[in-house]
Design a protein around this motif. Structure first.
Motif, PDB file in Angstrom:
ATOM      1  N   GLY A   1       4.637   0.511   1.401  1.00  0.00           N
ATOM      2  CA  GLY A   1       4.972  -0.440   2.444  1.00  0.00           C
ATOM      3  C   GLY A   1       4.375  -1.781   2.069  1.00  0.00           C
ATOM      4  N   TYR A   2       5.025  -2.856   2.453  1.00  0.00           N
ATOM      5  CA  TYR A   2       4.483  -4.176   2.128  1.00  0.00           C
ATOM      6  C   TYR A   2       4.813  -5.186   3.206  1.00  0.00           C
ATOM      7  N   TYR A   3       4.029  -6.246   3.206  1.00  0.00           N
ATOM      8  CA  TYR A   3       4.255  -7.383   4.083  1.00  0.00           C
ATOM      9  C   TYR A   3       3.771  -8.624   3.351  1.00  0.00           C
ATOM     10  N   GLY A   4       4.321  -9.766   3.703  1.00  0.00           N
ATOM     11  CA  GLY A   4       3.925 -10.977   3.006  1.00  0.00           C
ATOM     12  C   GLY A   4       4.262 -12.243   3.775  1.00  0.00           C
ATOM     13  N   LEU A   5       3.615 -13.310   3.356  1.00  0.00           N
ATOM     14  CA  LEU A   5       3.816 -14.636   3.932  1.00  0.00           C
ATOM     15  C   LEU A   5       4.157 -15.607   2.820  1.00  0.00           C
ATOM     16  N   GLY A   6       4.974 -16.603   3.143  1.00  0.00           N
ATOM     17  CA  GLY A   6       5.337 -17.577   2.129  1.00  0.00           C
ATOM     18  C   GLY A   6       6.176 -18.697   2.695  1.00  0.00           C
ATOM     19  N   GLY A   7       6.994 -19.250   1.833  1.00  0.00           N
ATOM     20  CA  GLY A   7       7.822 -20.375   2.226  1.00  0.00           C
ATOM     21  C   GLY A   7       9.216 -20.273   1.653  1.00  0.00           C
ATOM     22  N   GLN A   8      10.071 -21.190   2.119  1.00  0.00           N
ATOM     23  CA  GLN A   8      11.471 -21.166   1.714  1.00  0.00           C
ATOM     24  C   GLN A   8      12.022 -22.586   1.733  1.00  0.00           C
ATOM     25  N   VAL A   9      12.829 -22.903   0.715  1.00  0.00           N
ATOM     26  CA  VAL A   9      13.549 -24.174   0.635  1.00  0.00           C
ATOM     27  C   VAL A   9      15.031 -23.835   0.562  1.00  0.00           C
ATOM     28  N   ASN A  10      15.847 -24.501   1.390  1.00  0.00           N
ATOM     29  CA  ASN A  10      17.284 -24.241   1.441  1.00  0.00           C
ATOM     30  C   ASN A  10      18.054 -25.534   1.260  1.00  0.00           C
ATOM     31  N   ARG A  11      19.258 -25.425   0.712  1.00  0.00           N
ATOM     32  CA  ARG A  11      20.180 -26.566   0.628  1.00  0.00           C
ATOM     33  C   ARG A  11      21.539 -26.079   1.087  1.00  0.00           C
TER      34      ARG A  11
ATOM     35  N   ASN B   1       0.833  -1.200   0.000  1.00  0.00           N
ATOM     36  CA  ASN B   1       0.000   0.000   0.000  1.00  0.00           C
ATOM     37  C   ASN B   1       0.865   1.247   0.000  1.00  0.00           C
ATOM     38  N   ARG B   2       0.257   2.344  -0.456  1.00  0.00           N
ATOM     39  CA  ARG B   2       0.936   3.647  -0.432  1.00  0.00           C
ATOM     40  C   ARG B   2       1.209   4.056   1.004  1.00  0.00           C
ATOM     41  N   LEU B   3       2.320   4.764   1.188  1.00  0.00           N
ATOM     42  CA  LEU B   3       2.649   5.306   2.510  1.00  0.00           C
ATOM     43  C   LEU B   3       2.680   6.821   2.440  1.00  0.00           C
ATOM     44  N   PHE B   4       2.150   7.459   3.470  1.00  0.00           N
ATOM     45  CA  PHE B   4       2.168   8.914   3.605  1.00  0.00           C
ATOM     46  C   PHE B   4       1.535   9.610   2.402  1.00  0.00           C
TER      47      PHE B   4
ATOM     48  N   ALA C   1       8.453  -7.932   5.757  1.00  0.00           N
ATOM     49  CA  ALA C   1       7.848  -6.605   5.750  1.00  0.00           C
ATOM     50  C   ALA C   1       8.911  -5.661   5.204  1.00  0.00           C
ATOM     51  N   GLY C   2       8.474  -4.674   4.427  1.00  0.00           N
ATOM     52  CA  GLY C   2       9.479  -3.796   3.849  1.00  0.00           C
ATOM     53  C   GLY C   2       8.926  -2.507   3.287  1.00  0.00           C
ATOM     54  N   LEU C   3       9.849  -1.723   2.741  1.00  0.00           N
ATOM     55  CA  LEU C   3       9.551  -0.463   2.068  1.00  0.00           C
ATOM     56  C   LEU C   3      10.093  -0.530   0.651  1.00  0.00           C
ATOM     57  N   GLU C   4       9.335   0.007  -0.299  1.00  0.00           N
ATOM     58  CA  GLU C   4       9.794   0.072  -1.684  1.00  0.00           C
ATOM     59  C   GLU C   4       9.597   1.493  -2.179  1.00  0.00           C
TER      60      GLU C   4
END
Length: 179
Positions: free
Chosen positions: A100-110, A90-93, A137-140
């Motif tokens: 600003g953003y946030y998200g959920l997910g997964g990760q595979v590592n080796r 979403n827009r900020l200010f 969570a982050g800023l772009e």
């Protein structure tokens, strides 16, 4: 070293803010790179104005040190990681070019896992594959009148297999080309 990267990134962000309002340049796709954990290629697919899918493919285990205690042993190398998140942004200010953003997910590592019970043997590691959930969570910031955006994010990885509840803080900064 992490602090100097963060200071440089914040200085870059502040220097890029224009005096007037600019329109964000995000389109359907964005491709770039991410420095952090994991580090590597970043691809983002935008859906409508507030959703996206973010994919990182690269190295895992370098930002916070190659050696890390893990189960009954340790990691002593950098490995491969594939990480995906469904993201809400979403827009900020009231600015179109700062989101600003946030998200959920997964990760595979080796990675190479060095268990204590193999210490001193000819082959003293196991090629370990791990699977877990992650959140970010982050800023772009979208550079005005340019197809580039810069981002700063932080998150948490929680392993499910083979070491349930092994946690690792993850963060990164990067640059994307939006097309």
């Amino acid at each position: 070293m992490q602090k100097s990267f963060l200071v440089a990134f914040v200085a870059l962000m502040l220097g890029l803010f224009p005096g007037s309002r600019a329109v964000a340049q995000y389109n359907n796709w964005a491709v770039g790179f991410r420095l952090g954990e994991p580090s590597g290629i970043n691809v983002r697919k935008y859906f409508r104005d507030t959703k996206a899918f973010d994919l990182n493919v690269g190295s895992y285990g370098g930002l916070y040190g190659n050696t890390r205690e893990y189960r009954q042993g340790r990691y002593r190398s950098i490995g491969l990681s594939v990480q995906g998140h469904y993201v809400w942004h979403n827009r900020l200010f009231g600015r179109d070019n700062l989101r600003g953003y946030y998200g959920l997910g997964g990760q595979v590592n080796r990675r190479r896992y060095y268990p204590d019970n193999l210490r001193g043997q000819q082959v003293d590691y196991i090629a370990e594959i791990s699977l877990g959930g992650s959140a970010i969570a982050g800023l772009e910031y979208f550079v005005p009148d340019k197809p580039f955006s810069v981002f700063l994010e932080s998150g948490l990885y929680v392993e499910v297999l083979p070491a349930p509840l092994f946690m690792n803080v993850q963060s990164g900064l990067g640059l994307r080309y939006n097309f």
